[in-house]
Design a protein around this motif. Structure first.
Motif, PDB file in Angstrom:
ATOM      1  N   HIS A  49      54.571  96.765  29.486  1.00 41.61           N
ATOM      2  CA  HIS A  49      53.511  95.826  29.860  1.00 41.61           C
ATOM      3  C   HIS A  49      53.915  94.430  29.415  1.00 41.61           C
ATOM      4  N   HIS A  50      53.789  93.456  30.292  1.00 44.61           N
ATOM      5  CA  HIS A  50      54.154  92.089  29.953  1.00 44.61           C
ATOM      6  C   HIS A  50      52.953  91.377  29.351  1.00 44.61           C
ATOM      7  N   GLY A  51      53.216  90.638  28.286  1.00 41.08           N
ATOM      8  CA  GLY A  51      52.154  89.882  27.630  1.00 41.08           C
ATOM      9  C   GLY A  51      51.588  90.636  26.443  1.00 41.08           C
ATOM     10  N   PRO A  52      50.849  89.927  25.604  1.00 47.37           N
ATOM     11  CA  PRO A  52      50.285  90.577  24.416  1.00 47.37           C
ATOM     12  C   PRO A  52      49.159  91.529  24.788  1.00 47.37           C
ATOM     13  N   ARG A  53      49.099  92.624  24.092  1.00 47.73           N
ATOM     14  CA  ARG A  53      48.045  93.594  24.320  1.00 47.73           C
ATOM     15  C   ARG A  53      47.326  93.793  22.987  1.00 47.73           C
ATOM     16  N   LYS A  54      46.018  93.621  23.013  1.00 48.45           N
ATOM     17  CA  LYS A  54      45.240  93.737  21.785  1.00 48.45           C
ATOM     18  C   LYS A  54      44.613  95.123  21.721  1.00 48.45           C
ATOM     19  N   VAL A  55      44.958  95.839  20.671  1.00 49.53           N
ATOM     20  CA  VAL A  55      44.426  97.185  20.462  1.00 49.53           C
ATOM     21  C   VAL A  55      43.501  97.114  19.250  1.00 49.53           C
ATOM     22  N   PRO A  56      42.173  97.269  19.445  1.00 50.42           N
ATOM     23  CA  PRO A  56      41.234  97.109  18.328  1.00 50.42           C
ATOM     24  C   PRO A  56      41.498  98.046  17.150  1.00 50.42           C
ATOM     25  N   TYR A  70      38.016  86.326   6.512  1.00 55.40           N
ATOM     26  CA  TYR A  70      38.384  84.914   6.587  1.00 55.40           C
ATOM     27  C   TYR A  70      38.969  84.537   7.947  1.00 55.40           C
ATOM     28  N   ARG A  71      39.378  85.510   8.746  1.00 53.72           N
ATOM     29  CA  ARG A  71      39.850  85.218  10.098  1.00 53.72           C
ATOM     30  C   ARG A  71      38.727  85.185  11.128  1.00 53.72           C
ATOM     31  N   ALA A  72      37.550  85.699  10.770  1.00 51.39           N
ATOM     32  CA  ALA A  72      36.456  85.851  11.730  1.00 51.39           C
ATOM     33  C   ALA A  72      36.042  84.548  12.413  1.00 51.39           C
ATOM     34  N   PRO A  73      35.869  83.415  11.695  1.00 50.74           N
ATOM     35  CA  PRO A  73      35.428  82.198  12.400  1.00 50.74           C
ATOM     36  C   PRO A  73      36.407  81.741  13.490  1.00 50.74           C
ATOM     37  N   LEU A  74      37.696  81.714  13.182  1.00 50.08           N
ATOM     38  CA  LEU A  74      38.657  81.272  14.192  1.00 50.08           C
ATOM     39  C   LEU A  74      38.870  82.328  15.277  1.00 50.08           C
ATOM     40  N   ASP A  75      38.680  83.594  14.945  1.00 49.59           N
ATOM     41  CA  ASP A  75      38.733  84.621  15.982  1.00 49.59           C
ATOM     42  C   ASP A  75      37.580  84.450  16.963  1.00 49.59           C
ATOM     43  N   ALA A  76      36.406  84.052  16.457  1.00 48.20           N
ATOM     44  CA  ALA A  76      35.259  83.794  17.343  1.00 48.20           C
ATOM     45  C   ALA A  76      35.538  82.603  18.251  1.00 48.20           C
ATOM     46  N   VAL A  77      36.172  81.560  17.715  1.00 47.33           N
ATOM     47  CA  VAL A  77      36.543  80.405  18.540  1.00 47.33           C
ATOM     48  C   VAL A  77      37.528  80.839  19.620  1.00 47.33           C
ATOM     49  N   CYS A  78      38.517  81.632  19.243  1.00 45.92           N
ATOM     50  CA  CYS A  78      39.516  82.111  20.199  1.00 45.92           C
ATOM     51  C   CYS A  78      38.853  82.958  21.287  1.00 45.92           C
ATOM     52  N   LYS A  79      37.919  83.810  20.894  1.00 42.47           N
ATOM     53  CA  LYS A  79      37.224  84.672  21.856  1.00 42.47           C
ATOM     54  C   LYS A  79      36.381  83.839  22.822  1.00 42.47           C
ATOM     55  N   ALA A  80      35.753  82.763  22.318  1.00 46.69           N
ATOM     56  CA  ALA A  80      34.932  81.908  23.172  1.00 46.69           C
ATOM     57  C   ALA A  80      35.789  81.082  24.136  1.00 46.69           C
ATOM     58  N   LEU A  81      36.995  80.685  23.709  1.00 51.97           N
ATOM     59  CA  LEU A  81      37.861  79.855  24.547  1.00 51.97           C
ATOM     60  C   LEU A  81      38.697  80.659  25.540  1.00 51.97           C
ATOM     61  N   THR A  82      38.854  81.944  25.300  1.00 49.08           N
ATOM     62  CA  THR A  82      39.726  82.768  26.143  1.00 49.08           C
ATOM     63  C   THR A  82      39.332  82.745  27.619  1.00 49.08           C
ATOM     64  N   PRO A  83      38.044  82.878  28.003  1.00 49.87           N
ATOM     65  CA  PRO A  83      37.731  82.837  29.442  1.00 49.87           C
ATOM     66  C   PRO A  83      38.101  81.505  30.104  1.00 49.87           C
ATOM     67  N   ALA A  84      37.976  80.409  29.375  1.00 48.96           N
ATOM     68  CA  ALA A  84      38.242  79.098  29.963  1.00 48.96           C
ATOM     69  C   ALA A  84      39.732  78.746  29.956  1.00 48.96           C
ATOM     70  N   LEU A  85      40.441  79.072  28.874  1.00 43.89           N
ATOM     71  CA  LEU A  85      41.826  78.644  28.725  1.00 43.89           C
ATOM     72  C   LEU A  85      42.851  79.744  28.967  1.00 43.89           C
ATOM     73  N   GLY A  86      42.452  80.986  28.886  1.00 53.35           N
ATOM     74  CA  GLY A  86      43.401  82.094  28.893  1.00 53.35           C
ATOM     75  C   GLY A  86      43.744  82.455  27.464  1.00 53.35           C
ATOM     76  N   PHE A  87      44.225  83.697  27.274  1.00 51.90           N
ATOM     77  CA  PHE A  87      44.440  84.176  25.908  1.00 51.90           C
ATOM     78  C   PHE A  87      45.489  83.365  25.170  1.00 51.90           C
ATOM     79  N   GLN A  88      46.628  83.076  25.824  1.00 54.21           N
ATOM     80  CA  GLN A  88      47.726  82.413  25.122  1.00 54.21           C
ATOM     81  C   GLN A  88      47.340  81.019  24.639  1.00 54.21           C
ATOM     82  N   ARG A  89      46.691  80.228  25.509  1.00 53.53           N
ATOM     83  CA  ARG A  89      46.290  78.883  25.098  1.00 53.53           C
ATOM     84  C   ARG A  89      45.186  78.931  24.046  1.00 53.53           C
ATOM     85  N   ALA A  90      44.239  79.848  24.204  1.00 54.53           N
ATOM     86  CA  ALA A  90      43.162  79.968  23.215  1.00 54.53           C
ATOM     87  C   ALA A  90      43.734  80.370  21.859  1.00 54.53           C
ATOM     88  N   TYR A  91      44.716  81.264  21.854  1.00 54.94           N
ATOM     89  CA  TYR A  91      45.336  81.671  20.596  1.00 54.94           C
ATOM     90  C   TYR A  91      46.121  80.518  19.981  1.00 54.94           C
TER      91      TYR A  91
END
Length: 165
Positions: A49-56, A70-91
């Protein structure tokens, strides 16, 4: 060898799952329809599979509870930005935001330390900040200015004369 003397295969002799069809000569001899279907499925299974795959479940295993907190706040920002920017840019935004916050915290910590922990006559420790006297060159007003200190007690005073005590 793996640490502790155990083998990579758990004591079972390794074998190829490709079978006899891994060799081109075997395939050229002739393949039955079942072997052809098996070979097709085997080749399809080899595609990655090409690209990162997130396995909970893997995230829970790799990150301990303190790290997840301590990662939760920035993970929430990344999750909110993912639909608009895509996973790679949000990350990428999440990554650099964290680094910028760490750098800003360091700068503020240093500024606080230098402001409130100066070496003066009341304490032994702290950073001693010494400023140079202003330059006085020919042509300046009051040219042969020797020193701002008038008495020998002005030297090494470390702020004692300015204290309110």
């Amino acid at each position: 060898m793996v640490a502790g003397g155990a083998s990579d295969t758990g004591g079972v002799k390794p074998m190829s799952i490709a079978g006899r069809m891994v060799r081109e000569r075997e395939r050229l001899i002739g393949m039955t329809p079942e072997e052809r279907a098996w070979r097709k499925q085997w080749l399809k299974d080899q595609e990655l599979h090409h690209g990162p795959r997130k396995v909970p479940a893997l995230e829970l295993e790799l990150n301990n509870p303190i790290k997840r907190i301590y990662r939760a706040p920035l993970d929430a920002v990344c999750k909110a930005l993912t639909p608009a920017l895509g996973f790679q840019r949000a990350y990428t935004v999440r990554y650099w935001t964290g680094k910028a916050l760490i750098a800003l915290t360091g700068i503020y910590s240093l500024a606080y330390y230098f402001k409130y922990n100066q070496n003066d006559w009341t304490r032994k420790g702290g950073w001693r900040v010494i400023s140079s006297r202003k330059a006085c060159v020919p042509g300046d007003e009051g040219f042969p200015r020797l020193s701002d200190r008038s008495a020998p007690s002005d030297y090494a005073a470390r702020g004692f004369k300015e204290s309110v005590i």
